[in-house]
Design a protein around this motif. Structure first.
Motif, PDB file in Angstrom:
ATOM      1  N   TYR A   5      64.218  31.277 -62.630  1.00 23.49           N
ATOM      2  CA  TYR A   5      65.223  30.176 -63.414  1.00 23.49           C
ATOM      3  C   TYR A   5      64.171  29.564 -64.264  1.00 23.49           C
ATOM      4  CZ  TYR A   5      68.535  30.303 -59.565  1.00 23.49           C
ATOM      5  OH  TYR A   5      69.610  30.647 -58.791  1.00 23.49           O
ATOM      6  N   VAL A   6      64.762  29.410 -65.268  1.00 24.63           N
ATOM      7  CA  VAL A   6      63.846  28.854 -66.661  1.00 24.63           C
ATOM      8  C   VAL A   6      64.787  27.557 -67.025  1.00 24.63           C
ATOM      9  CG1 VAL A   6      63.142  31.039 -67.283  1.00 24.63           C
ATOM     10  CG2 VAL A   6      65.390  30.199 -68.277  1.00 24.63           C
ATOM     11  N   LEU A   7      63.847  26.812 -67.921  1.00 28.56           N
ATOM     12  CA  LEU A   7      64.131  25.549 -68.248  1.00 28.56           C
ATOM     13  C   LEU A   7      64.656  25.528 -69.688  1.00 28.56           C
ATOM     14  CD1 LEU A   7      64.099  22.327 -68.395  1.00 28.56           C
ATOM     15  CD2 LEU A   7      61.804  22.580 -69.042  1.00 28.56           C
ATOM     16  N   TYR A   8      65.765  25.012 -69.999  1.00 28.67           N
ATOM     17  CA  TYR A   8      66.516  25.109 -71.438  1.00 28.67           C
ATOM     18  C   TYR A   8      66.907  23.691 -71.541  1.00 28.67           C
ATOM     19  CZ  TYR A   8      68.973  26.591 -75.459  1.00 28.67           C
ATOM     20  OH  TYR A   8      69.606  26.651 -76.724  1.00 28.67           O
ATOM     21  N   HIS A   9      66.574  23.160 -72.609  1.00 26.65           N
ATOM     22  CA  HIS A   9      66.921  21.679 -72.933  1.00 26.65           C
ATOM     23  C   HIS A   9      66.687  20.869 -71.695  1.00 26.65           C
ATOM     24  CE1 HIS A   9      68.086  22.091 -76.989  1.00 26.65           C
ATOM     25  NE2 HIS A   9      68.696  23.248 -76.622  1.00 26.65           N
ATOM     26  N   ASP A  10      67.811  20.427 -70.860  1.00 27.72           N
ATOM     27  CA  ASP A  10      67.736  19.538 -69.669  1.00 27.72           C
ATOM     28  C   ASP A  10      68.270  20.233 -68.662  1.00 27.72           C
ATOM     29  OD1 ASP A  10      70.127  19.423 -70.435  1.00 27.72           O
ATOM     30  OD2 ASP A  10      70.154  17.082 -70.366  1.00 27.72           O
ATOM     31  N   THR A  17      69.257  34.197 -70.152  1.00 32.65           N
ATOM     32  CA  THR A  17      70.561  33.595 -70.731  1.00 32.65           C
ATOM     33  C   THR A  17      70.044  32.584 -71.860  1.00 32.65           C
ATOM     34  OG1 THR A  17      70.513  31.909 -69.169  1.00 32.65           O
ATOM     35  CG2 THR A  17      71.900  33.849 -68.712  1.00 32.65           C
ATOM     36  N   ILE A  18      68.799  32.504 -72.426  1.00 30.29           N
ATOM     37  CA  ILE A  18      68.501  31.403 -73.387  1.00 30.29           C
ATOM     38  C   ILE A  18      68.712  32.020 -74.632  1.00 30.29           C
ATOM     39  CG2 ILE A  18      66.761  29.969 -74.175  1.00 30.29           C
ATOM     40  CD1 ILE A  18      65.540  29.575 -71.770  1.00 30.29           C
ATOM     41  N   PRO A  19      69.627  31.563 -75.615  1.00 30.99           N
ATOM     42  CA  PRO A  19      69.930  31.766 -77.000  1.00 30.99           C
ATOM     43  C   PRO A  19      68.390  31.668 -77.594  1.00 30.99           C
ATOM     44  CG  PRO A  19      71.031  30.086 -76.659  1.00 30.99           C
ATOM     45  CD  PRO A  19      70.439  30.306 -75.332  1.00 30.99           C
ATOM     46  N   VAL A  20      67.934  32.632 -78.477  1.00 32.26           N
ATOM     47  CA  VAL A  20      66.762  32.582 -79.115  1.00 32.26           C
ATOM     48  C   VAL A  20      67.161  32.418 -80.728  1.00 32.26           C
ATOM     49  CG1 VAL A  20      64.764  33.849 -80.177  1.00 32.26           C
ATOM     50  CG2 VAL A  20      65.300  33.725 -77.510  1.00 32.26           C
ATOM     51  N   ASP A  21      66.955  31.392 -81.447  1.00 43.50           N
ATOM     52  CA  ASP A  21      67.288  31.282 -82.776  1.00 43.50           C
ATOM     53  C   ASP A  21      66.297  31.446 -83.529  1.00 43.50           C
ATOM     54  OD1 ASP A  21      68.168  30.310 -85.322  1.00 43.50           O
ATOM     55  OD2 ASP A  21      69.572  28.879 -84.160  1.00 43.50           O
ATOM     56  N   TYR A  91      55.039  26.331 -67.247  1.00 38.32           N
ATOM     57  CA  TYR A  91      54.729  26.289 -68.664  1.00 38.32           C
ATOM     58  C   TYR A  91      55.855  25.385 -69.156  1.00 38.32           C
ATOM     59  CZ  TYR A  91      54.147  27.736 -73.585  1.00 38.32           C
ATOM     60  OH  TYR A  91      54.144  27.529 -75.112  1.00 38.32           O
ATOM     61  N   VAL A  92      55.798  24.614 -69.846  1.00 33.21           N
ATOM     62  CA  VAL A  92      56.692  23.774 -70.677  1.00 33.21           C
ATOM     63  C   VAL A  92      56.427  23.721 -72.031  1.00 33.21           C
ATOM     64  CG1 VAL A  92      58.020  21.603 -70.813  1.00 33.21           C
ATOM     65  CG2 VAL A  92      57.422  22.488 -68.607  1.00 33.21           C
ATOM     66  N   GLN A  93      57.315  23.929 -72.934  1.00 34.42           N
ATOM     67  CA  GLN A  93      57.185  23.915 -74.405  1.00 34.42           C
ATOM     68  C   GLN A  93      58.351  23.104 -75.141  1.00 34.42           C
ATOM     69  OE1 GLN A  93      56.377  27.733 -76.178  1.00 34.42           O
ATOM     70  NE2 GLN A  93      58.478  27.474 -77.338  1.00 34.42           N
ATOM     71  N   MET A  94      58.071  22.473 -76.085  1.00 35.41           N
ATOM     72  CA  MET A  94      58.828  21.963 -76.992  1.00 35.41           C
ATOM     73  C   MET A  94      58.664  22.196 -78.443  1.00 35.41           C
ATOM     74  SD  MET A  94      59.872  17.781 -76.754  1.00 35.41           S
ATOM     75  CE  MET A  94      58.632  17.084 -77.988  1.00 35.41           C
ATOM     76  N   VAL A 113      63.515  22.408 -75.899  1.00 39.62           N
ATOM     77  CA  VAL A 113      62.679  22.495 -74.933  1.00 39.62           C
ATOM     78  C   VAL A 113      62.912  23.670 -73.918  1.00 39.62           C
ATOM     79  CG1 VAL A 113      62.211  21.193 -72.442  1.00 39.62           C
ATOM     80  CG2 VAL A 113      62.575  19.982 -74.449  1.00 39.62           C
ATOM     81  N   THR A 114      61.910  24.426 -73.669  1.00 37.41           N
ATOM     82  CA  THR A 114      62.206  25.707 -72.761  1.00 37.41           C
ATOM     83  C   THR A 114      60.987  25.745 -71.945  1.00 37.41           C
ATOM     84  OG1 THR A 114      60.890  27.050 -74.364  1.00 37.41           O
ATOM     85  CG2 THR A 114      63.212  27.212 -74.377  1.00 37.41           C
TER      86      THR A 114
END
Ligand code: PDD
Length: 289
Positions: A5-10, A17-21, A91-94, A113-114
Motif C-alpha cells: 500500500y502506498v500513500l497518494y495525497h491523503d 495505481t498512482i498516476p505519474v504526471d 518514505y514520504v515526499q511532497m 504527496v506520495t
C-alpha cells in the motif's frame, strides 16, 4: 512493491495505481521535499521531529502543506500498519505539484504527496555497527541550502557512487578542507574524549539522529561542541562515526581519499550506540502505553 500500500495525497491505496504526471515539478526540477522515518517493532522513531523538519523544509521552499502535520503522522502510521511493517522505513515526499514547465513557480499550488513503506532487515545495520564502515573523503559539490531536505540530491548521489567505487559505504564531504557531512548522514569525531560535529548551519542537514546523539552525549557527560572541523582533524581523530535514520550510530574504521587513515571503534562510539538502542526501546514502550 507488489501487494503493498502506498500513500497518494491523503489516501492509502494499493501500489501500482498512482498516476505519474510528467509535468510534476518533482520530476522537472526536483522541486519538493521528503522525510525518511525508521520503524522499530511497528513504531515510528522520532516521528514528531521528522514531521517538524518536514514542515520547516516546506516553509523554507514556500511549499503549501495540503494538510497539517498530525495528518502526515497519522497517514505514516497507517502505511506501517497496512503494510505490516515490523522493522523498516517509511518514505514520504511532497512535490510542489503539476504545472506547465516554467522555472517560475506560483505560490500555493496543489502539492503532490506520495509515500511508501518497506521492511528492512536489522541484520545489515547491526553488522555495520559492530564492524564499522569504510568512508571516502571527497569535495562537497552541493548547493548552499543543505539544511533543506529537498529532493535535489545529485551532489549526494554522485559522491555516494564515487565512494562505492572505492569500496566505501559512505562519502564524507568537505568544503575547502572543512568537513560538512556524509552523503546521507552526519559526521562526528572524538578527540581526547571530546565530541565534535559540524554546527546546524545551511551547510548540513540537521539530522534527527544527530540531535538525539547530541542529547545522549550530554546525558552521559561527554563534552560536545557543535563546531566545524578540518579534514586534518578528521584524519587525526581518535574515533569517527556517522549518524542517520537508516544507519543509527555507525563507526568509521577507514578513511580513503587523498590520504588514508584507519580508526578503532572506541569507547565513546560504543557507549552512544548503546544509549541510542536504549532510546529506541523507550520510544517503543512509550508508544505502546
Ligand atoms: N538521509 N545528512 C544528509 C545529507 C542526509 O540525507 C541524512 C539522512 C542525514 C541524517 O539525517 P537523519 O538523522 O534525520 O536521518 C544527514 C536519509 C536517511 C535518506 O536520504 O535516506
Amino acid at each position: 512493491m507488489e501487494n503493498s500500500y502506498v500513500l497518494y495525497h491523503d489516501q492509502i491505496i494499493k501500489s501500482g495505481t498512482i498516476p505519474v504526471d510528467p509535468e510534476d515539478r518533482g520530476y522537472l526540477f526536483g522541486d519538493g521535499i521528503y522525510e525518511v522515518v525508521f520503524v522499530y517493532d511497528r513504531k515510528p522513531f522520532a516521528i514528531n521531529e521528522h514531521f517538524e523538519r518536514f514542515l520547516q523544509s516546506a516553509n523554507k521552499l514556500e511549499l503549501a502543506m495540503p494538510y497539517d502535520v498530525s495528518t502526515f503522522k497519522q497517514l505514516t502510521e497507517e502505511l506501517i500498519t497496512k503494510n505490516n511493517i515490523v522493522n523498516g522505513m517509511v518514505y514520504v515526499q511532497m512535490t510542489r505539484g503539476v504545472a506547465p514547465r516554467n522555472h517560475l513557480y506560483e505560490r500555493n499550488m496543489q502539492s503532490v504527496v506520495t509515500g511508501f513503506a518497506k521492511s528492512v532487515s536489522l541484520d545489515s545495520i547491526e553488522k555495520s555497527q559492530s564492524q564499522g564502515i569504510q568512508t571516502y573523503l571527497t569535495e562537497d559539490i552541493r548547493w548552499l541550502r543543505c539544511d533543506i531536505k529537498s529532493l535535489n540530491l545529485l551532489g549526494n548521489v554522485m559522491v555516494k557512487r564515487r565512494a562505492a567505487d572505492f569500496d566505501c559505504q559512505e562519502a564524507i564531504q568537505h568544503r575547502d578542507g572543512t568537513v560538512t557531512e556524509g552523503s546521507s548522514s552526519n559526521v562526528f569525531i572524538v578527540k581526547d574524549g571530546k565530541l565534535k560535529t559540524h554546527p546546524a548551519t545551511n551547510l548540513i542537514l540537521n539530522g534527527i539522529t544527530r540531535q538525539v546523539v547530541l542529547k545522549l552525549a550530554e546525558k552521559i557527560q561527554v563534552p560536545v561542541t557543535e563546531e566545524a572541523f578540518s579534514a586534518e582533524e578528521l584524519l587525526e581523530a581518535d574515533e569517527v562515526f556517522i549518524t542517520s535514520t537508516t544507519m543509527e550510530v555507525t563507526p568509521v574504521v577507514k578513511l580513503k581519499g587523498d590520504q588514508e587513515q584507519t580508526y578503532k571503534i572506541g569507547p565513546v562510539t560504543k557507549e552512544l550506540q548503546k544509549q541510542f538502542k536504549h532510546q529506541i526501546q523507550l520510544n517503543s514502550s512509550a508508544m505502546k502505553s
